[in-house]
Design an enzyme around this catalytic site. Sequence first.
Site, PDB file in Angstrom:
ATOM      1  N   GLU A   1      44.961  36.809 -13.351  1.00 46.29           N
ATOM      2  CA  GLU A   1      45.512  37.185 -14.659  1.00 46.29           C
ATOM      3  C   GLU A   1      46.567  36.146 -15.027  1.00 46.29           C
ATOM      4  O   GLU A   1      47.486  35.887 -14.241  1.00 46.29           O
ATOM      5  CB  GLU A   1      46.143  38.580 -14.587  1.00 46.29           C
ATOM      6  CG  GLU A   1      46.640  39.072 -15.928  1.00 46.29           C
ATOM      7  CD  GLU A   1      47.260  40.466 -15.865  1.00 46.29           C
ATOM      8  OE1 GLU A   1      47.787  40.918 -16.903  1.00 46.29           O
ATOM      9  OE2 GLU A   1      47.226  41.067 -14.781  1.00 46.29           O
TER      10      GLU A   1
ATOM     11  N   ARG B   1      45.049  41.712   2.041  1.00 47.31           N
ATOM     12  CA  ARG B   1      45.873  40.775   1.290  1.00 47.31           C
ATOM     13  C   ARG B   1      46.780  40.016   2.257  1.00 47.31           C
ATOM     14  O   ARG B   1      47.029  40.459   3.380  1.00 47.31           O
ATOM     15  CB  ARG B   1      46.696  41.517   0.229  1.00 47.31           C
ATOM     16  CG  ARG B   1      47.762  42.432   0.781  1.00 47.31           C
ATOM     17  CD  ARG B   1      48.401  43.245  -0.338  1.00 47.31           C
ATOM     18  NE  ARG B   1      48.959  42.360  -1.356  1.00 47.31           N
ATOM     19  CZ  ARG B   1      49.412  42.797  -2.526  1.00 47.31           C
ATOM     20  NH1 ARG B   1      49.349  44.089  -2.818  1.00 47.31           N
ATOM     21  NH2 ARG B   1      49.918  41.961  -3.402  1.00 47.31           N
TER      22      ARG B   1
ATOM     23  N   LYS C   1      54.256  39.832  -8.030  1.00 43.72           N
ATOM     24  CA  LYS C   1      54.537  39.112  -9.281  1.00 43.72           C
ATOM     25  C   LYS C   1      55.770  39.669  -9.973  1.00 43.72           C
ATOM     26  O   LYS C   1      56.533  38.929 -10.596  1.00 43.72           O
ATOM     27  CB  LYS C   1      53.329  39.187 -10.215  1.00 43.72           C
ATOM     28  CG  LYS C   1      52.295  38.113  -9.956  1.00 43.72           C
ATOM     29  CD  LYS C   1      51.275  38.070 -11.074  1.00 43.72           C
ATOM     30  CE  LYS C   1      50.250  36.971 -10.832  1.00 43.72           C
ATOM     31  NZ  LYS C   1      49.240  36.915 -11.903  1.00 43.72           N
TER      32      LYS C   1
END
Length: 732
Positions: A215, A435, A445
Amino acid sequence: MVATKFPNNALNHRAEFLKYITSGQIKNAPQLEAAFSFFSSIGPSSFDEKEFEKNCGVGVEVSVEEISKVVEAVIEECKSQILAERYRINVGILLGKVRKELPWADGKTVKEEMDTQLRNLLGEKTEKDDEKPIKKKKEKAPKSTDADLTTQTPSVTQEVSNPFSDFPDPQKNIQVHQEIFFSDGTIWRPKNTAEKLEKHLQFTGRSVYTRFPPEPNGYLHIGHAKAMFVSFGLAKERGGYCYLRYDDTNPEAEKQEYIDHIQEIVDWMGWKPFKVTYSSDYFQELYDLAIQLIKKGYAYVDHQTPEEIKSYRESKTDSPWRNRPIAESLKLFEEMRKGMIDEGKATLRMKQDMKSENPNMYDLIAYRIKFTPHPHAGDKWCIYPSYDYTHCIVDSLENITHSLCTLEFEIRRPSYYWLLEALDLYHPHVWEYSRLSITNTVLSKRKLNRLVREKWVDGWDDPRLMTLAGLRRRGYTPDAINAFVRDVGITRSDGSLIRLEKIEHYIREDLNKKSRRVMVVLKPLKVVIKNMEENVVMNLRAKFWPDAADSEESSHYEVPFSRVVYIESSDFRLKDSKDYYGLAPGKTVMLRYAFPIKCVDIIYAEDKSTVLELHAEYDPAKSTKPKGVIHWVSEPSHGILPLKVEVRMFEKLFLSENPSELEDWLADLNPNSKIVIAEALAVPVLKHSCHGDSYQFERLGYFCVDQDSSADKLVFNRTVSLRDSYVKVSGK
């Protein structure tokens, strides 16, 4: 094994399968693995018992005589290697050959027979057989000439194991990947029909198609390096294709700056997208499919506020508009598209299951109104699809074979396949992996944004951050990052923190091969050589590479040696000791590439304790044997200071290993994470260094030229120290 490994898409067959175990028809691990593979491929569909039993070796009895004959044949085939290596032979390879011929043989019996026949061939073990093999010396890193520096791209040594071997081929995507259980007892078992899969395979040519879908709302970090490695790496391994797809469904958070950065970093990391796409490229198709969803009774226009939606979800209560007429939802959705309804006054929601045990089935939002121009699509739209609606549909439209994502998305699998099933679209194979989490940093983020926005760090490319821009500025290389990610692996085990020292190990290993050696003094202490004349300057030869031959001119550089030299302050002590190898009163040390010097006097400041300079004598004949060797720089001519450079020393950004767990995580910031040394002294050869050039400052660490450098002043960032505290265990 059945409890933990039986395929989730075939649980309705588990009770029947257990009868084969309790009756002794399935009795060893190879049969069990074959059964799991069989059930995984058929899913919940009914199966032919005879076919199952044939696939799993039911009723097959392998005699000791058969085992003996096959073992004998394998030993005969490998006899020369066995005689050469004796008991050091890899028996696992021999057993694998037997297993290939007799897949249902008892493993213990095979091993015992192999041991017996090897002993008959080789006799009893001797003392020599028990000796540890002599390890070969590690080869030195190859030298590089100046001409090589711009062309060579040596890579970090990588593990032999293939991390992509477990991913299925695209043509096998016929099984059920996810059962969807509804609160009314209904069960959906979405899967590709043979016709749907064949249409997909005609488009892809049976090749692997993956995507890397960031994104564009921030800068990429080390976790994205793993995501790139997984998606681009699988496509490359299988000779397939990987999209770079910008998941740009939220115009309020996305910027062209981030879009440009992502493309730049993907290129820098060495990955080449098959095609660059945007989710916004499919806005029209997504809108048309939303209308289909409404017409099928699987979506409705809702007027609840975000607070009401949250409250109703917590109580598992249907929205009052959930069962409005389809025609009414179609009309309202069209008004949403035309901008006739105010922002926040309506959403399109998927009609899933508000009483499900999975919160990701609580009628997720498909569209919301936002009167915000889009950085890629412009101002054509005022309604934007959500991630949950867009992601799976675009995967299907782009004919993705393997939709790869991190484990936190696993709970969204039912929603992913529900929507594709509701719209009768092709189903990609979804696979989740753990992850990447690293000690002493944050990768969220939201947290990274706050660090940058509130100026706790010096921008997205601050070398202390684990953003890929920050790592690049610090001097990390794509080779080292990809080798680190490969070593971490692609597994589903989650929750473990990878120590920062591990990635530091890989950059050391890489830079050791690529970085020229030079001398820089960080905290200079002046040394006057009393038995040397003031105007004398000797040009000595120093080595860029430790194993450079004397005849290789390009592997050497000149370093001036004059009456005034500078050493590290830490390389001098007033009191000597047995374990100290630096300079002390009356003691001799070797100046690297130069001569032995002996400290003969100390000049103190007015406080009588601070050492201002040392007086020394050098031994031009090199007849003395000094205890230690230290680095140094010298005045290039009488009264002229050596080259001044700025050096930035970086340490861990956070004091705690896992700052994300702390309530006040900002209070855990390391106040000494950045130390600036404004006036370090360097050898003259560094004067013409360019942005990005990497060096090993001898005895200090690896450093690279920062973008803040100018013609008047060079700035170096420390990439990593020389000391490696990471130890590889069992080859991992």
